[in-house]
Design an enzyme around this catalytic site. Structure first.
Site, PDB file in Angstrom:
ATOM      1  N   THR A  28      74.929  21.257  27.710  1.00 56.82           N
ATOM      2  CA  THR A  28      75.825  20.092  27.802  1.00 56.82           C
ATOM      3  C   THR A  28      77.174  20.515  28.371  1.00 56.82           C
ATOM      4  O   THR A  28      77.656  21.613  28.068  1.00 56.82           O
ATOM      5  CB  THR A  28      76.042  19.519  26.381  1.00 56.82           C
ATOM      6  OG1 THR A  28      74.782  19.096  25.882  1.00 56.82           O
ATOM      7  CG2 THR A  28      76.992  18.326  26.390  1.00 56.82           C
ATOM      8  N   THR A  31      79.891  21.996  33.457  1.00 53.76           N
ATOM      9  CA  THR A  31      79.221  23.039  34.255  1.00 53.76           C
ATOM     10  C   THR A  31      77.721  22.747  34.311  1.00 53.76           C
ATOM     11  O   THR A  31      77.085  22.871  35.363  1.00 53.76           O
ATOM     12  CB  THR A  31      79.496  24.437  33.658  1.00 53.76           C
ATOM     13  OG1 THR A  31      80.867  24.509  33.275  1.00 53.76           O
ATOM     14  CG2 THR A  31      79.199  25.533  34.652  1.00 53.76           C
ATOM     15  N   LYS A  95      81.246  27.916  21.412  1.00 50.72           N
ATOM     16  CA  LYS A  95      80.751  26.719  22.088  1.00 50.72           C
ATOM     17  C   LYS A  95      80.951  25.500  21.191  1.00 50.72           C
ATOM     18  O   LYS A  95      81.165  25.634  19.994  1.00 50.72           O
ATOM     19  CB  LYS A  95      79.258  26.859  22.389  1.00 50.72           C
ATOM     20  CG  LYS A  95      78.966  27.881  23.476  1.00 50.72           C
ATOM     21  CD  LYS A  95      77.502  27.977  23.837  1.00 50.72           C
ATOM     22  CE  LYS A  95      76.804  26.662  24.021  1.00 50.72           C
ATOM     23  NZ  LYS A  95      77.434  25.760  24.992  1.00 50.72           N
ATOM     24  N   GLY A  96      80.844  24.326  21.806  1.00 49.23           N
ATOM     25  CA  GLY A  96      80.938  23.102  21.002  1.00 49.23           C
ATOM     26  C   GLY A  96      82.131  22.247  21.345  1.00 49.23           C
ATOM     27  O   GLY A  96      82.404  21.264  20.659  1.00 49.23           O
ATOM     28  N   GLY A  98      82.234  20.208  23.578  1.00 49.99           N
ATOM     29  CA  GLY A  98      81.666  18.875  23.809  1.00 49.99           C
ATOM     30  C   GLY A  98      80.953  18.323  22.581  1.00 49.99           C
ATOM     31  O   GLY A  98      80.403  17.220  22.619  1.00 49.99           O
ATOM     32  N   GLU A 104      72.495  22.715  20.747  1.00 51.96           N
ATOM     33  CA  GLU A 104      72.560  23.852  21.690  1.00 51.96           C
ATOM     34  C   GLU A 104      72.034  25.121  21.016  1.00 51.96           C
ATOM     35  O   GLU A 104      71.286  25.891  21.618  1.00 51.96           O
ATOM     36  CB  GLU A 104      74.008  24.054  22.146  1.00 51.96           C
ATOM     37  CG  GLU A 104      74.508  22.920  23.022  1.00 51.96           C
ATOM     38  CD  GLU A 104      75.984  22.994  23.385  1.00 51.96           C
ATOM     39  OE1 GLU A 104      76.383  22.275  24.288  1.00 51.96           O
ATOM     40  OE2 GLU A 104      76.723  23.764  22.761  1.00 51.96           O
TER      41      GLU A 104
HETATM   42  C1  5RP Z   1      79.381  21.570  24.668  1.00 54.05           C
HETATM   43  C2  5RP Z   1      79.597  22.981  25.056  1.00 54.05           C
HETATM   44  C3  5RP Z   1      79.892  23.266  26.483  1.00 54.05           C
HETATM   45  O1  5RP Z   1      78.990  24.200  26.952  1.00 54.05           O
HETATM   46  C4  5RP Z   1      81.283  23.828  26.583  1.00 54.05           C
HETATM   47  O2  5RP Z   1      82.192  22.915  25.983  1.00 54.05           O
HETATM   48  C5  5RP Z   1      81.689  24.101  28.025  1.00 54.05           C
HETATM   49  O3  5RP Z   1      81.850  22.900  28.694  1.00 54.05           O
HETATM   50  P1  5RP Z   1      82.296  22.833  30.211  1.00 54.05           P
HETATM   51  O4  5RP Z   1      81.128  23.296  31.016  1.00 54.05           O
HETATM   52  O5  5RP Z   1      82.608  21.368  30.422  1.00 54.05           O
HETATM   53  O6  5RP Z   1      83.504  23.700  30.402  1.00 54.05           O
HETATM   54  O7  5RP Z   1      79.513  23.886  24.260  1.00 54.05           O
HETATM   55  O8  5RP Z   1      79.177  21.428  23.287  1.00 54.05           O
END
Ligand code: 5RP
Length: 229
Positions: A28, A31, A95-96, A98, A104
């Site tokens: 998620t 990226t 992570k997290g 999002g 995940e």
């Molecule tokens: C979501 C995540 C994402 O991998 C993390 O926040 C990185 O996000 P981005 O690719 O938008 O920088 O852990 O829960």
């Protein structure tokens, strides 16, 4: 090169790990959104299906016509592709950001290889500058906040946010994480915690970092607790 371009070249590099006909795990974030779009554009119809870590990624995959299946209906996944908020040189991750950390972590645990994609700003010497997300059962918010604060740092309730699992997130600010595996174990043991966004017992196997000079590949610890397909 701006950070979106760096994310996109790291996502592009992850396509090399996708085996035609396979079922893959998909994470998620922004990226991963590049990864999904590139997968659809450059390898149309080549994967059998995806197991997704969030409603948002599932929607994007389906929009491209990629079938999304339940983890319970799939065997061991050959790869899991996901972004990160921070990585140290051992490929222990925070992570997290999002809020999708629990799903995940489940998919990472069910995968043989965790391919982490990110722009080069995500590589750090010491984890913890990015607030550490913890998914918590709502009725345990106060209890868990008190327990987390005993570990140092301050736990802040992420406002107006409910996870795909119906829980809340506490973000721990001000930590300096020197022993990521020990802290992961400790936070996991707090009653009311569903999951902590430290991926240290099962870190990434490969980190693909997009930067001005292209994609740098760092390989991780062979002793990661991973599924073997
Ligand atoms: C979501 C995540 C994402 O991998 C993390 O926040 C990185 O996000 P981005 O690719 O938008 O920088 O852990 O829960």
């Amino acid at each position: 090169m701006n950070s979106e371009d760096k994310k996109r070249i790291s996502a592009q590099a992850a396509l090399d790990y996708v085996k035609p006909g396979s079922v893959i795990g998909v994470g998620t974030g922004s990226t991963v959104n590049h990864f999904i779009d590139l997968l659809a554009e450059k390898m149309p119809g080549e994967i059998r299906a995806a197991v997704s870590s969030s409603e948002a990624s599932s929607e994007r995959l389906k929009k491209w016509g990629i079938s999304v299946i339940d983890l319970n209906n799939s065997d061991c996944l050959s790869i899991y592709v996901d972004g990160t908020d921070e990585s140290n040189h051992e490929l222990h991750l925070v992570k997290g950001g999002g809020g999708a950390l629990t799903r995940e972590k489940i998919i990472a645990a069910a995968s043989d290889q965790f391919i982490c994609i990110a722009d080069d700003s995500k590589l750090v010497e010491t984890l913890g500058k990015f607030p550490l997300p913890v998914e918590v059962i709502p009725m345990a918010r106060k209890l868990v906040t008190q327990k987390l604060e005993k570990l140092g740092g301050s736990a802040r309730w992420r406002q107006d946010f409910i996870t795909d699992n119906g829980n809340i997130i506490l973000d721990i600010h001000g930590l300096e994480i020197t022993d990521a595996q020990a802290l992961e174990t400790r936070i996991n043991q707090i009653t009311g915690v569903v999951c902590v966004g430290l991926f240290a017992h099962r870190g990434a196997d490969v980190l693909l970092l997009g930067g001005d000079d292209g994609v740098r590949r760092i390989t991780g610890n062979l002793r990661n607790e991973k599924a073997r397909c």
